[in-house]
Scaffold this active site. Structure first.
Site, PDB file in Angstrom:
ATOM      1  CD  GLU A   1      -3.106  -0.910   2.191  1.00 28.58           C
ATOM      2  OE1 GLU A   1      -2.942  -0.088   3.125  1.00 28.58           O
ATOM      3  OE2 GLU A   1      -4.114  -1.632   2.090  1.00 28.58           O
TER       4      GLU A   1
ATOM      5  CD  GLU B   1      -4.544  -5.549   3.272  1.00 26.75           C
ATOM      6  OE1 GLU B   1      -3.345  -5.832   3.094  1.00 26.75           O
ATOM      7  OE2 GLU B   1      -4.933  -4.613   4.003  1.00 26.75           O
TER       8      GLU B   1
HETATM    9  C1  IDC Z   1      -3.170  -3.931  10.311  1.00 27.96           C
HETATM   10  C2  IDC Z   1      -3.294  -5.083  11.275  1.00 27.96           C
HETATM   11  C3  IDC Z   1      -2.934  -4.612  12.663  1.00 27.96           C
HETATM   12  C4  IDC Z   1      -1.573  -3.941  12.633  1.00 27.96           C
HETATM   13  C5  IDC Z   1      -1.559  -2.835  11.612  1.00 27.96           C
HETATM   14  C6  IDC Z   1      -0.186  -2.184  11.466  1.00 27.96           C
HETATM   15  O1  IDC Z   1      -4.596  -5.620  11.226  1.00 27.96           O
HETATM   16  O2  IDC Z   1      -2.938  -5.707  13.561  1.00 27.96           O
HETATM   17  O3  IDC Z   1      -1.298  -3.393  13.926  1.00 27.96           O
HETATM   18  O4  IDC Z   1      -1.894  -3.368  10.340  1.00 27.96           O
HETATM   19  O5  IDC Z   1       0.757  -3.117  11.060  1.00 27.96           O
HETATM   20  C7  IDC Z   1      -4.133  -2.243   5.653  1.00 27.96           C
HETATM   21  C8  IDC Z   1      -2.791  -2.853   5.700  1.00 27.96           C
HETATM   22  C9  IDC Z   1      -2.711  -3.901   6.798  1.00 27.96           C
HETATM   23  C10 IDC Z   1      -3.523  -3.480   8.008  1.00 27.96           C
HETATM   24  C11 IDC Z   1      -4.984  -3.437   7.599  1.00 27.96           C
HETATM   25  C12 IDC Z   1      -5.938  -3.128   8.755  1.00 27.96           C
HETATM   26  O6  IDC Z   1      -2.391  -3.397   4.467  1.00 27.96           O
HETATM   27  O7  IDC Z   1      -1.365  -4.081   7.117  1.00 27.96           O
HETATM   28  O8  IDC Z   1      -3.353  -4.448   9.023  1.00 27.96           O
HETATM   29  N1  IDC Z   1      -5.117  -2.452   6.533  1.00 27.96           N
HETATM   30  O9  IDC Z   1      -5.650  -1.877   9.323  1.00 27.96           O
HETATM   31  N2  IDC Z   1      -4.568  -1.371   4.760  1.00 27.96           N
HETATM   32  C13 IDC Z   1      -5.807  -1.000   5.096  1.00 27.96           C
HETATM   33  C14 IDC Z   1      -6.183  -1.675   6.230  1.00 27.96           C
END
Ligand code: IDC
Length: 373
Positions: free
Chosen positions: A203, A295
């Site tokens: 991302e 995702e």
């Molecule tokens: C989130 C995880 C969370 C973690 C955070 C930071 O669910 O446990 O603390 O990342 O690492 C994304 C990202 C993905 C995120 C997810 C939800 O690709 O890494 O995971 N998210 O926030 N993009 C949009 C949402």
């Protein structure tokens, strides 16, 4: 030349792996309960096409009969779609792991076997964070974990997306050296496989499209040099929102596409945060861009809070109608609502059925298993 070299060195390890996995006696779903999928003209296209690359792809021989890889073979981008080896547009449905560093025990032979035979999924996305305790802290160790996941998925006949999970910082150029060394190594090691897709930047955020495109045009040639024929997934501006989350839209990509063939652009959404605006963007963009939803979540973009299953259903109906492949965040057993498994599941060996699942888990298993798209 290169593929031969890879096969020679990988052959021994592969034979050992095949034996190890054969011992697991993974059941295959019966033919009548298999979800409907476009079927390749041959059940083992890679063994019968007779092209030099196909005959050298010995690892494909390990894909169990009727598995997604055995049925669909080498994938390629065809127009705006993803096509199987027979040239038919397909939609792959799968799950994304959580960060390998956060849930190291959720990708294992049992969980992946359940994903393949109980969920009837087509692929797994292996999310290798670069920061936050990921790759940068132990490149060799995280590369090995990725290799193990690729080998495990391959033995089951699953496709696998290797995700270079940049997130913070959001400019992938800050990880350019890590990306080129990582992809040079793993693309060479797995070049002979036909079931691996490479996602070069999870991302991008806080970086303009020109910066992302420049990164892509430096990383993709590194992959192609080692592995010429795999599909590459390119992240888009604004957390892979085709720019929408940062006030732009898909026209910045259509006006100035990445100079490379056989690539798709990623779009990510979280169903409780992203609705009509984002769905309209995807519907419009899909007319001219090959899209892959590597995702999404059923909750807000925080990955937590209540699931919005109505919005998620509307999203998945749209993706089905457009034949856009997807993987849901996340194949984990944590406290957040994105975790599909109940807490503690990954410490055990049973990943089948619904007793082990959370609300988001039941939702997506039903959706994938029913071939509902
Ligand atoms: C989130 C995880 C969370 C973690 C955070 C930071 O669910 O446990 O603390 O990342 O690492 C994304 C990202 C993905 C995120 C997810 C939800 O690709 O890494 O995971 N998210 O926030 N993009 C949009 C949402």
């Amino acid at each position: 030349m290169h593929r031969r070299a890879v096969l020679t060195s990988a052959g021994v390890a592969l034979a050992a792996l095949t034996a190890a996995w054969a011992a697991l006696a993974i059941p295959t779903a019966s033919a009548e309960s298999e979800p409907e999928r476009p079927v390749a003209t041959s059940a083992t296209p890679q063994a019968t096409t007779g092209t030099p690359s196909a005959t050298e792809d010995a690892p494909q021989a390990t894909a169990p009969a009727d598995s997604p890889v055995a049925v669909n073979g080498l994938l390629r981008v065809c127009g705006v779609n993803l096509c199987n080896e027979a040239g038919e547009p397909i939609q792959l449905r799968g799950m994304s792991s959580h960060g390998l560093q956060f849930f190291p025990n959720c990708l294992n032979p049992d969980s992946l076997a359940a994903l393949r035979t109980d969920w009837r999924a087509d692929f797994v996305r292996v999310a290798m964070y670069v920061q936050e305790g990921g790759f940068e802290t132990d490149p060799a160790g995280f590369t090995r974990r990725v290799d193990e996941a690729v080998e495990a998925a391959s033995a089951l006949g699953l496709y696998v997306v290797v995700d270079f999970h940049i997130l913070t910082p959001g400019d992938p150029n800050l990880n350019l050296d890590r990306a080129t060394s990582f992809f040079a190594e793993v693309a060479a090691r797995h070049a002979a496989r036909t079931n691996v897709l490479w996602e070069i930047a999870n991302e991008p955020n806080g970086v303009d499209w020109a910066g992302i495109k420049s990164y892509a045009e430096q990383v993709i040639p590194v992959i192609r040099a080692a592995d010429p024929d795999s599909v590459v997934l390119v992240g888009t501006r604004g957390f892979s929102s085709l720019g929408v989350s940062e006030g732009a839209d898909e026209t910045e990509v259509t006006d100035d596409p990445v100079d490379a063939a056989n690539i798709m652009y990623t779009f990510h959404f979280y169903a409780a945060s992203h609705r009509d605006l984002q769905r309209a963007t995807v519907a419009r963009a899909a007319r001219s861009l090959p899209l892959f939803v590597s995702e999404f979540g059923t909750q807000t973009f925080t990955g937590d809070g209540p699931n919005d299953l109505d919005s998620a259903t509307t999203w998945l109906d749209l993706l089905k109608s457009l034949k856009i492949s997807y993987s849901m965040w996340s194949f984990s057993d944590g406290p957040e609502s994105n975790s599909v498994f109940r807490r503690g599941t990954c410490a055990g060996t049973d990943f089948t059925g619904t007793d082990v699942l959370t609300e988001s888990g039941e939702f997506i298993r039903t959706r994938i298993r029913g071939a509902a798209g």
